[in-house]
Design an enzyme around this catalytic site. Structure first.
Site, short mmCIF file in Angstrom:
data_model
loop_
_atom_site.label_atom_id
_atom_site.label_comp_id
_atom_site.label_asym_id
_atom_site.label_seq_id
_atom_site.Cartn_x
_atom_site.Cartn_y
_atom_site.Cartn_z
N ILE A 62 0.82 -1.22 0.00
CA ILE A 62 0.00 0.00 0.00
C ILE A 62 0.86 1.27 0.00
CG2 ILE A 62 -1.95 -1.20 1.06
CD1 ILE A 62 -1.37 0.46 3.65
N LYS A 94 7.64 -0.18 17.99
CA LYS A 94 7.63 -0.74 19.34
C LYS A 94 7.90 0.39 20.33
CE LYS A 94 7.33 -5.05 18.00
NZ LYS A 94 5.95 -5.48 17.87
N VAL A 95 7.37 0.24 21.53
CA VAL A 95 7.58 1.26 22.58
C VAL A 95 9.07 1.50 22.79
CG1 VAL A 95 7.18 1.83 25.01
CG2 VAL A 95 5.41 0.63 23.70
N GLN A 104 9.15 8.53 13.54
CA GLN A 104 8.01 7.65 13.82
C GLN A 104 6.71 8.27 13.29
OE1 GLN A 104 7.73 5.75 17.60
NE2 GLN A 104 9.93 5.64 17.92
N SER A 138 -8.33 1.53 15.27
CA SER A 138 -8.07 1.09 16.64
C SER A 138 -8.78 2.00 17.62
CB SER A 138 -6.57 1.12 16.93
OG SER A 138 -6.33 0.90 18.30
N TYR A 192 1.15 6.55 16.32
CA TYR A 192 0.19 5.48 15.98
C TYR A 192 -1.23 5.95 16.27
CZ TYR A 192 -2.12 0.91 16.02
OH TYR A 192 -2.97 -0.14 15.76
N LYS A 196 -4.44 6.56 13.60
CA LYS A 196 -5.73 5.86 13.67
C LYS A 196 -6.88 6.85 13.90
CE LYS A 196 -4.25 1.57 13.08
NZ LYS A 196 -4.55 0.79 11.86
P1 NAP Z 1 1.05 -7.40 12.24
O1 NAP Z 1 1.00 -8.80 12.74
O2 NAP Z 1 2.28 -6.59 12.42
O3 NAP Z 1 0.64 -7.44 10.69
C1 NAP Z 1 0.61 -6.28 9.94
C2 NAP Z 1 0.38 -6.65 8.49
O4 NAP Z 1 0.38 -5.43 7.71
C3 NAP Z 1 1.51 -7.53 7.92
O5 NAP Z 1 0.96 -8.43 6.99
C4 NAP Z 1 2.38 -6.51 7.21
O6 NAP Z 1 3.15 -7.05 6.16
C5 NAP Z 1 1.28 -5.61 6.65
N1 NAP Z 1 1.81 -4.35 6.13
C6 NAP Z 1 2.52 -3.40 6.75
N2 NAP Z 1 2.85 -2.42 5.90
C7 NAP Z 1 2.32 -2.77 4.69
C8 NAP Z 1 2.33 -2.19 3.41
N3 NAP Z 1 2.97 -1.03 3.15
N4 NAP Z 1 1.65 -2.80 2.40
C9 NAP Z 1 1.01 -3.98 2.64
N5 NAP Z 1 1.02 -4.60 3.82
C10 NAP Z 1 1.66 -4.00 4.83
O7 NAP Z 1 -0.11 -6.52 12.89
P2 NAP Z 1 -1.62 -6.88 13.32
O8 NAP Z 1 -1.66 -6.80 14.79
O9 NAP Z 1 -2.10 -8.08 12.61
O10 NAP Z 1 -2.37 -5.56 12.78
C11 NAP Z 1 -3.30 -5.57 11.70
C12 NAP Z 1 -4.11 -4.29 11.80
O11 NAP Z 1 -4.82 -4.27 13.04
C13 NAP Z 1 -3.25 -3.02 11.79
O12 NAP Z 1 -3.90 -2.01 11.04
C14 NAP Z 1 -3.22 -2.62 13.26
O13 NAP Z 1 -2.97 -1.24 13.44
C15 NAP Z 1 -4.60 -3.04 13.71
N6 NAP Z 1 -4.75 -3.24 15.15
C16 NAP Z 1 -4.08 -4.23 15.79
C17 NAP Z 1 -4.29 -4.42 17.16
C18 NAP Z 1 -3.60 -5.53 17.91
O14 NAP Z 1 -3.81 -5.62 19.15
N7 NAP Z 1 -2.81 -6.38 17.27
C19 NAP Z 1 -5.15 -3.57 17.87
C20 NAP Z 1 -5.82 -2.55 17.18
C21 NAP Z 1 -5.63 -2.42 15.81
P3 NAP Z 1 4.70 -7.53 6.40
O15 NAP Z 1 4.63 -8.89 7.01
O16 NAP Z 1 5.25 -7.51 5.02
O17 NAP Z 1 5.35 -6.52 7.32
#
Ligand code: NAP
Length: 275
Positions: A62, A94-95, A104, A138, A192, A196
């Site tokens: 993206i 990360k924090v 950041q 989020s 972050y 959001k």
């Molecule tokens: P994650 O395990 O770090 O996965 C993030 C995904 O996004 C990975 O597949 C990563 O690909 C992909 N990504 C990052 N930059 C990209 C780009 N430029 N183009 C295409 N893909 C890209 O994180 P997650 O926890 O599953 O998070 C997924 C979503 O949920 C995020 O929007 C996050 O902000 C939101 N969220 C998560 C939590 C939580 O507790 N985990 C809470 C609230 C919201 P790569 O593997 O190539 O890096």
């Protein structure tokens, strides 16, 4: 051109992979796991294959406008548009990361706000009547807004904020972070969170536009929070599994034909939340 199609960004791991898994089981049509890295994406497709699931794959970074344009052209040509789009891809420092706040701010807003907006700019015209668009935001975006100045809160919560104004505010945050003045300029001290806040606000704006410009197409667009989920982003202590985190995004993606709500809302645990 007859098959229905669902597209998930950042589908190679975490919540995105779990969303693809759930859609493969529940969505009637082709499900595309997309990933910026072809190797990681294809490995994820293979791993779902061992579970008896058959997602399809398309490269989609993206942050790369050409990649977005190529993918959009592919779905238009092969399917005549898109039925379900889940903008899940996102990043978080990360924090403990020692990168300066200015870096950041720029890097986080680039992916979570500006690149997700690029996705929406190029894919919204492809969304078919009856389509569903889900932006994975989020609850942190809400909490962050509550920490901003009254003037910023008023603009983000107003019904008349335009996409241009929002883009200007997001750019202003990055510029002020670079000057080191973002806190005195009224922003919360979290890149972050601000990214959001922007994504949720963008969802409100685009939903209002859909209602105005395509009132008879029955498209529902919402932002959501997956909860606190055990992924590489959130770490091992989070209470929810990725499959549990996928539940609300998938619920919004599969709102039944003819449903009129939720639309233009921020949804958590399948419930509309205040903004
Ligand atoms: P994650 O395990 O770090 O996965 C993030 C995904 O996004 C990975 O597949 C990563 O690909 C992909 N990504 C990052 N930059 C990209 C780009 N430029 N183009 C295409 N893909 C890209 O994180 P997650 O926890 O599953 O998070 C997924 C979503 O949920 C995020 O929007 C996050 O902000 C939101 N969220 C998560 C939590 C939580 O507790 N985990 C809470 C609230 C919201 P790569 O593997 O190539 O890096």
């Amino acid at each position: 051109m007859s098959s229905r199609v669902a597209v998930v960004t950042g589908g190679n791991k975490g919540i995105g992979l779990a969303i693809v898994r759930a859609l493969c089981k529940q969505f009637e049509g082709d499900v595309y796991l997309t990933a910026r890295d072809v190797g990681r994406g294809q490995a994820a497709v293979e791993s779902l294959g061992t579970e008896g699931l058959k997602p399809m794959f398309h490269q989609l970074d993206i942050n790369d406008l050409n990649s977005i344009i190529n993918a959009a052209a592919f779905f238009k040509q092969k399917y005549g548009g898109v039925d379900v789009l889940i903008n899940n891809a996102g990043i978080a420092f990360k924090v403990a990361d020692t990168a300066p706040f200015a870096v950041q701010a720029e890097v986080t807003l680039k992916t979570n706000f500006f690149a997700t907006r690029d996705m929406l700019t190029h894919f919204m015209p492809l969304i078919k009547a009856g389509g569903r668009v889900v932006n994975v935001s989020s609850f942190v975006g809400c909490r962050t807004l509550n920490q901003c100045s009254e003037a910023l809160k008023q603009r983000f919560r107003s019904d008349d904020i335009t996409e241009d104004e929002l883009v200007g505010l997001m750019q202003r945050f990055v510029d002020e972070a670079k000057k080191g003045s973002h806190k005195e300029d009224g922003w919360a001290d979290t890149a972050y969170g601000v990214s959001k806040t922007g994504l949720t606000t963008l969802s409100y704006i685009l939903a209002r536009r859909l209602s105005k410009e395509r009132p008879n197409d029955g498209i529902l667009l919402n932002a959501c929070c997956p909860g606190w989920v055990r992924t590489d982003m959130a770490g091992p202590k989070a209470p929810k599994s990725p499959d549990e985190g996928a539940e609300t995004p998938v619920y919004l993606a599969l709102l039944p034909p003819g449903a009129t709500e939720p639309h233009g809302k921020f949804v958590s645990e399948k419930e509309v939340q205040p903004w």
